[in-house]
Design a protein around this motif. Sequence first.
Motif, short mmCIF file in Angstrom:
data_model
loop_
_atom_site.label_atom_id
_atom_site.label_comp_id
_atom_site.label_asym_id
_atom_site.label_seq_id
_atom_site.Cartn_x
_atom_site.Cartn_y
_atom_site.Cartn_z
N LEU A 138 7.76 1.31 -9.60
CA LEU A 138 7.10 0.30 -8.75
C LEU A 138 7.41 -1.11 -9.22
N GLN A 139 7.56 -1.99 -8.24
CA GLN A 139 7.77 -3.41 -8.50
C GLN A 139 6.52 -4.17 -8.04
N ILE A 140 6.46 -5.45 -8.36
CA ILE A 140 5.29 -6.24 -7.99
C ILE A 140 5.11 -6.29 -6.47
N GLN A 141 6.23 -6.25 -5.73
CA GLN A 141 6.12 -6.25 -4.27
C GLN A 141 5.32 -5.05 -3.78
N ASP A 142 5.51 -3.91 -4.45
CA ASP A 142 4.78 -2.69 -4.08
C ASP A 142 3.29 -2.83 -4.35
N LEU A 143 2.95 -3.45 -5.46
CA LEU A 143 1.55 -3.60 -5.84
C LEU A 143 0.80 -4.53 -4.88
#
Length: 367
Positions: free
Chosen positions: A109-114
């Motif tokens: 997961l990347q910050i965009q996903d969070l």
Amino acid sequence: MHFHLKLASTSAISFSLLIVLRFHAIQAAITIPNNETIPAAIVFGDSIVDPGNNNYLQTTVQCNFPPYGRDFKGGISTGRFGNGKVPSDLLAEELGIKELLPAYLDPTLQIQDLLTGVSFASGGSGFDPLTAEIVSVLSLTDQLELFKEYIGKLKVAIGEDRTTNILSKSIFIVCTGSDDIANTYFTTPLRRDYDVPAYTDLMVRSASSFLQEIYNLGARRIGVFSAPPIGCVPSQRTLGGGEQRECAQTYNQAAKLFNFKLSSELNSLNDKLPHARLVYIDIYTPLLALIQNPAASGFEVVDRGCCGTGKIEVVILCNDLNPYTCTDVSKYLFWDSYHPAERTYKILLPQILRKYVNNFFCGKSPC
């Protein structure tokens, strides 16, 4: 328990990443009141809404192998407890947030996903802390700790004010309780010192405490799914439905008692917590209606799952070596002996959201 999530370096986060806070990848399938936008969906609970967190735990409650995921895009077994998408995915899609809601423990997961939401749910969990402990999965307390970690990562990435805004405007879903009734109470001797009224009281106390915890962390729009007619699930028909495998009515009565108490507790919390929009979501009634009148929705089989004989197989017993698994899952309301098939969810989720979506925004007042 301690868990770590690998994220992109915060130094690499640019203003462009914040765009995801304002634009959704897909168009909402339902009408959101007052032209509001929902930045994220955040989910807690059990296998019904676990998109793969259990893949990263030492537990036998896993399904990251065929035939699970048979109808998921690419035919991939992601750890979702079904043949395709699960309700957390469909929720995010119907609300126009994104197509799939990922597992928080996924290390890619990347910050965009969070920023647009995750699921902390863990198959085999429950309101009763003992339920998760029995099968070594994430309890609600563990999920709460991961949520705190998640909030910390958002604050580092986008700042405290933006994080607070996301939390206050997001839709939170809590979906658990079935395993408490079906497994911990009726199947094991570990809670036999409780009668059903006392055990459902224990469940509601735990639910109330958890809801107040996430409220204190910033959640405001919180939907809580009722227990389903658990006695009509294929595995519970096998265990408690007699020779004819009828719905196990003692299980259903326990679920209905819990649901009555849960609904009352949510009403009380709405009066107690300023700006809270706690929404009781009845899944018992529409699922039972499907079970009792399957032909109206094109189902032919409701007392068995598609996987294996459909009477008892779930998780490791539902595997690709079983010669009995059905070829046409569209005829089956259940995928395995415990979990509905994707088509069932696709029928239920839109009608549930249409019924309750205004409650997240308007409370007791009309929109």
